[in-house]
Design an enzyme around this catalytic site. Structure first.
Site, mmCIF file in Angstrom:
data_model
loop_
_atom_site.group_PDB
_atom_site.id
_atom_site.type_symbol
_atom_site.label_atom_id
_atom_site.label_comp_id
_atom_site.label_asym_id
_atom_site.label_seq_id
_atom_site.Cartn_x
_atom_site.Cartn_y
_atom_site.Cartn_z
ATOM 1 N N SER A 242 31.205 9.900 5.928
ATOM 2 C CA SER A 242 30.862 9.254 4.662
ATOM 3 C C SER A 242 31.397 10.125 3.528
ATOM 4 C CB SER A 242 29.349 9.141 4.539
ATOM 5 O OG SER A 242 28.805 10.441 4.426
ATOM 6 N N LYS A 243 31.291 9.613 2.317
ATOM 7 C CA LYS A 243 31.786 10.364 1.155
ATOM 8 C C LYS A 243 31.167 11.754 1.094
ATOM 9 C CE LYS A 243 34.073 7.756 -2.165
ATOM 10 N NZ LYS A 243 33.760 6.505 -2.818
ATOM 11 N N ARG A 244 29.870 11.797 1.351
ATOM 12 C CA ARG A 244 29.135 13.063 1.289
ATOM 13 C C ARG A 244 29.719 14.070 2.287
ATOM 14 N NH1 ARG A 244 24.668 14.193 4.385
ATOM 15 N NH2 ARG A 244 24.794 12.083 5.230
#
Ligand code: GLU
Length: 471
Positions: A242-244
């Site tokens: 994910s982006k995180r």
């Protein structure tokens, strides 16, 4: 004679070069370079809304920054639509594909019946043998492949080994839509064939597509390229990236201060191994790379490892090269004060770099470490540095100035001797003298050795900065 290796990177323009796609590009690039072949670039721009000029340019920029050069002109998949349609019609003429006139309602009903009977929703082949004469008027057909109805389809993959699919799970998929546009499955096969691709290296989310695509190769009597489906990148917790976790474009990594060679090194390690080697140069990667050494399982993205590798590449890099990276990054991030300072003090920064390099893990940290060189008086202090300065240390600084003023030949060695003598006379540990000096000279608590800092700044500037903080 063995055919020369030709790989391709075939991204759909999304507005940036995603880190996962960057790794796919890297594997294609390394493999082509290792075999002295070519890596072609095909822009899968059939989605006309998303495929803007800017989105394509962002891909090219990402590849260029990462140092992954491609051969020949990039090919637009959309521009080849007529050729894709031609092949679909050829397959119909050869009896390997057929026109299907099902209405959307019929297809929905088919899916619902299948679901009710507990079968996977597959097209039931109702137009397979039907004569076009029975076509309902005014309906534009789609073209479907005549897929085998029984047996197995085996994808022999250089990474995954032999992967078996049951024919009944693949159904008669669409090659050409009713508006005459090709499906992704058809376009990729026709393009790969026409581009003489010998090795298709891509994410393993395309493995089922590979089985379907192999049916098109067979129907055309074309030789299939070798397949290599590489595992996806997961986050550190094993979940989808994910982006995180770092699922960003390579431009985001550039802005965080990563060097392209460090990113290449890290991305190669994500999913491929050469023994226990973590750090390697791009030349070594090209020399060592084998598809057989690509892992079958997903790999986990790890920011700490990436930062450590980046630090190692920074340590090994040439100061002039790093200077350019710092200047460009300061410019890109619109840090005008830093950019101007770096440019105006180019020589001092380059000569300080060997001392700064072991202390930084990113180019951003390098810029921060170099700031003392072009800082203007009176220096701003960060919080920790301000904490070093109190009445006692300020008065000590006044005394040191006296010792330093007497140095005639201003170099690190003489400064070292003078400061040590001073500390000895005052019965102070060297650190007790050096830390406040560092704060006064750089405005920070992390910098190269204070003697080197003073040598670099020169006598006048050093004494002036110390004077600013003295009691
Ligand atoms: N355009 C596809 C993607 O971005 C890749 C197609 C392929 O490699 O065959 O996932």
């Amino acid at each position: 004679m063995k055919k020369p290796v030709v790989t391709r990177f075939a991204p759909s323009p999304t507005g940036f070069l995603h880190i996962g796609s960057a790794r796919t590009a890297l594997f294609n690039w390394v493999f082509a370079r290792k075999h002295e072949g070519k890596m072609l670039l095909r822009i899968e721009d059939t989605d006309r809304v998303r495929s803007t000029k800017e989105a394509t340019q962002a891909l090219l920029d990402g590849l260029s920054w990462l140092g992954l050069d491609w051969d020949d002109e990039p090919i637009s998949q959309f521009s080849r639509a007529a050729r894709h349609a031609e092949i679909a019609h050829q397959l119909v003429a050869a009896g390997k594909a057929y026109k299907c006139y099902c209405s959307p309602e019929e297809l929905t009903e088919m899916r619902e019946t299948a679901r009710a009977e507990g079968r996977p929703p597959r097209y039931d082949g109702r137009w397979r043998e039907r004569d076009a004469g029975q076509a309902p008027p005014g309906v534009a057909p789609v073209i479907r492949i005549k897929a085998p109805q029984n047996g197995e389809i085996i994808v022999s993959d250089l990474v995954q080994g032999n992967v078996t699919f049951r024919a009944q799970n693949l159904d008669d998929f669409i090659l050409l839509r009713s508006d005459g546009s090709p499906t992704y499955l058809l376009a990729v096969v026709v393009d790969d064939h026409d581009m003489d691709i010998t090795h298709v290296i891509r994410g393993d989310d395309h493995l089922t597509n590979a089985a379907r695509q192999s049916l098109i190769y067979r129907a055309m009597g074309w030789q299939e390229p070798q397949m290599a489906h590489i595992p996806l990148i997961h986050g550190p917790d094993g979940a989808k990236l994910s982006k995180r976790h770092g699922a960003l474009g390579v431009d985001a990594y550039r802005k965080m201060g990563y060097l392209p060679e460090a990113l290449r090194n890290y991305l190669a390690r994500l999913g491929w191994a050469h023994g226990d080697d973590e750090y390697f140069t791009t030349g070594q990667m090209v020399e060592w790379f084998e598809l057989a050494d690509v892992n079958k399982g997903a790999s986990r993205f790890d920011f700490v490892k990436l930062a450590n590798l980046n630090g190692r590449h920074i340590r090994e890099a040439d100061p002039e090269y790093l200077f350019a990276a710092m200047r460009d990054l300061a410019g890109e991030l619109e840090r005008e004060h830093d950019r101007k300072g770096l440019v105006a003090h180019r020589n001092s920064v380059i000569s300080a770099l060997p001392d700064l390099q072991p202390r930084a893990k990113t180019v951003l940290e390098l810029i921060d470490l170099a700031q003392f060189i072009y800082a203007t008086r009176p220096l701003g202090m960060d919080e920790k540095a301000a904490g070093q300065l109190n009445e006692q240390t300020r008065s000590m600084i006044s005394d040191v100035i006296g010792s330093l003023e007497r140095i005639e030949d201003w170099n690190a060695e003489n400064i070292n001797t003078a400061v040590r003598e001073f500390a000895g006379k005052k019965e102070l540990k060297l650190g007790k003298v050096a830390q406040p000096l560092r704060a006064a000279l750089t405005g920070k608590t992390v910098s190269p050795g204070v003697f080197e800092v003073m040598a670099l700044l020169g006598k006048t500037e050093s004494l002036a900065r110390l004077g600013d903080q003295a009691l």
